[in-house]
Write an enzyme that holds these catalytic residues in place. Structure first.
Site, PDB file in Angstrom:
ATOM      1  CD  GLU A 257      -3.304   0.244   2.070  1.00  0.00           C
ATOM      2  OE1 GLU A 257      -3.006   0.564   3.240  1.00  0.00           O
ATOM      3  OE2 GLU A 257      -4.404  -0.291   1.783  1.00  0.00           O
ATOM      4  CG  HIS A 286       6.944 -29.664   1.933  1.00  0.00           C
ATOM      5  ND1 HIS A 286       7.346 -30.914   1.548  1.00  0.00           N
ATOM      6  CD2 HIS A 286       7.765 -29.311   2.948  1.00  0.00           C
ATOM      7  CE1 HIS A 286       8.351 -31.318   2.313  1.00  0.00           C
ATOM      8  NE2 HIS A 286       8.619 -30.368   3.181  1.00  0.00           N
ATOM      9  CE  LYS A 400     -12.050   3.316   1.365  1.00  0.00           C
ATOM     10  NZ  LYS A 400     -11.573   4.467   2.135  1.00  0.00           N
TER      11      LYS A 400
END
Lengths: 412, 412
Positions: A257, A286, A400
């Site tokens: 960010e 793994h 948003k």
């Protein structure tokens, strides 16, 4: 004498941050833009936070925290690393999901519970939705602590009207830099975690930076990370301890960010950024390490270790006649874990990936506070060196807006 | 009439997999190399698995599973999505970490506990180390179930000597394709999860593939993913449900380990691979989405949703006079969650990133089984289309070797 700091070693040639980057950092600090640097010294705020937590600890066993992003990731990192789960319970609710919330409150007694609603702006949709659902389910008897801007925002206003307890997020401290504010410290104190230790560790890093500038630990991290920022689009952050995996996710937000930006400080289009990839060693050996070893050489890796288990000799035991097991007999699994961190670092370096090593002598509040502050300073330094604003996040507005529109929220 | 399959829609122009890829897939299947396709039809194996689980359920309340990578990620995905936590407890232990293991067994009664040790090769260091630590802590009274190769390996031999219960991982089923073998199904059945439903869902995908070939759901996914494989080095896999986050981590292993390869099937150097990034919507909207929106356009995104919450109107309530909250009053948080998935998909598409949508009508065993099988087939198809072997993982050997050396393991 200076405090012991955690250990950081880049395993490749790198350049330190430039003097002009340090100058710009210090200028921003003087201008009051880097409020996170002051948190370790804000003793009044820490005292208020600790006292409020102590008051609620006396009567309440479970704290539900409604918060998301910067209001939950740092707290999760603290709880994972330091909460021994012996004391008061803290449940972080960061999913607007009715089933998840129902399950979280299933065993809670409303009279024993406390809700904290954490949003700096006071308007974060998910946080308020989760808070309202918690309040519907727990009822109005559960007291509320609002952690928000000291002056502005609708939550501040509401809390004052309702008479809820409040704690401030200082105005010059952004969400992803707020872990050492009441955002992280109120729930931590409620859980019985050593919040003073967190602040002490953070202060040690600030002092090291003030004293040693370009040679400080934070600047060295910034220099090393910056040196592989453009050449390696993915930064793998891989703690060899489950207790530090949430710290990796906290760092992922901080890094993504702060540095993922469309334009630079002069308004030029840059589309800069490096994708952080939080991993779990040895589990991801793994899972993802095959790709790291053989796929595109587009990754730089920070291997994080903790502790110093003594490499003892195997002891005779139940499985001593099994060649696949005898070398593990009588030996602590931590010895294997450390050997694997070492082995994977070497294998990835041999493959040609730049590998940093970050080592904590142990996991405690002091070292975790150091890690938070060092990575915060390093991230801001990296942003300034790249010429972008590490403190804003304009790119999340569009999503948003569309979500608010779909929900019919007015006046946005 | 065919079963309802989950929904998948790429939001961009793409090419389907080529007929020669489908031919090669079918050839490999005939050669018996794709054992995972047969798991939904291996009724004997499923019956043995379910019966053994039922037998232990009668006497034991907690199962500890020692396993890592392919022996833990699929199981975690099943438990997160389907375990309502009302029945027997399953604890997945995949960290060779003495503190983590101590905490896991802290409240366990040895006589009420059961240990399962899961390693196909029979020699996985972490798994055996964790198993030995669990056994030291729980004592020899806790029965052991070994899940390993049907014939080969040291664990098979040891289990027979000790008289432990065993279940096989079929020889032609690799770790990351083993979720629908006893590796995933024994612990799932112990927890009381609908394992028959998982297999039924998987079979529906196999039948769709057999019937519709290049137009099947699995082939469509392969075609869409493949179309952005080389142009977009990072594949963000982002469920808007915490219950599916472990499915994203399972997919990350499948995708990374199957397709991250140094050489192609002809031995040419290729260094192919796409970095999978498992995300949590909406939490990562407040963490990584800033980078996705403004950083390098190097990502393709698969947004995963579930359920169909009805978008009701807001109702009057406690916070109806608050503009930041009134639109949420009386509305389920799931409405917000779905609106955000939609909004983020649109915002990322507008930004120019290729966005796939994957939607489950609900989270149940059938749809989860479908997802497992569809993504497994799609991954193998993608590997064959890229010309690499999606079934091996040669790149992890070097790290293993170095770790064994440090631990003094002989004869490796």
């Amino acid at each position: 004498m200076s405090a012991q700091l955690f250990d950081f070693k880049p395993g490749f040639n790198w350049n330190s941050v430039q003097p002009e980057t340090l100058e710009q950092f210090n200028l921003w600090r003087k201008q009051g833009r880097l409020g996170f640097l002051d948190l370790p010294y804000n003793l009044t705020l820490h005292r208020d936070t600790a006292e409020l937590a102590e008051m609620y600890r006396r009567k309440h066993g479970t704290l539900f925290v409604a918060g998301i992003g910067g209001s939950s990731l740092g707290l999760r990192a603290i709880l994972s690393a330091l909460n021994d789960q012996s004391g008061r319970k803290v449940i972080v609710a960061d999913s607007p999901d009715s089933r998840v919330i129902s399950r979280a409150v299933a065993n809670a007694s409303p009279r024993n519970s406390l809700i904290s609603v954490v949003t700096k702006s006071g308007g974060t949709a998910e946080t308020l939705s989760i808070f309202m659902e918690l309040r519907r389910k727990l009822g109005k008897d559960a007291p509320v602590v609002a952690i928000t801007d000291p002056v502005n925002g609708q939550l501040r206003e509401l809390a004052e009207k309702k008479g809820w307890s409040t704690l401030p997020v200082p105005a010059n401290v952004g969400g992803r830099f707020s872990v050492l504010s009441p955002v992280g410290l109120f729930p931590a104190a409620f859980a019985g975690i050593d919040t003073a230790g967190l602040l002490r560790g953070a202060a040690e890093i600030v002092e090291d930076f003030e004293t040693n500038s370009g040679k400080s630990l934070a600047a060295v991290i910034a220099g090393a990370f910056l040196s592989r920022f453009k050449s390696h689009p993915v930064h793998v952050f891989m703690p060899y301890s489950d207790y530090l995996y949430d710290t990796a996710l906290w760092f992922a937000q901080l890094w993504a960010e702060s540095l993922g930006k469309a334009v630079d400080l002069n308004g030029n289009t840059v589309a800069t950024g490096q994708t952080p990839l939080a991993c779990r060693g040895p589990a991801d050996q793994h899972s993802l390490v095959q790709l790291f070893m053989e796929g595109p050489a587009d990754k730089t890796v920070t291997i994080v270790t903790e502790g110093n288990p003594e490499n003892t000799e195997p002891q005779p035991g139940e499985f001593s006649d099994q060649p696949a097991m005898n070398y593990l007999e009588g030996r602590n699994p931590d010895i294997l874990r450390m050997a694997e961190a070492e082995a994977t670092s070497t294998a990835l370096s041999e493959r040609g990936l730049p590998v940093n090593r970050l080592h904590l002598p142990c996991i405690n509040a002091g070292y975790l506070g150091q890690v938070f502050m060092a990575l915060e300073i390093a991230t801001v330094l990296t942003g300034l060196a790249l010429g972008v604003d590490p403190l804003n996040q304009p790119g999340v507005e569009r999503g948003k807006l569309l979500a608010y529109k779909a929900m019919g929220r007015e006046g946005y």
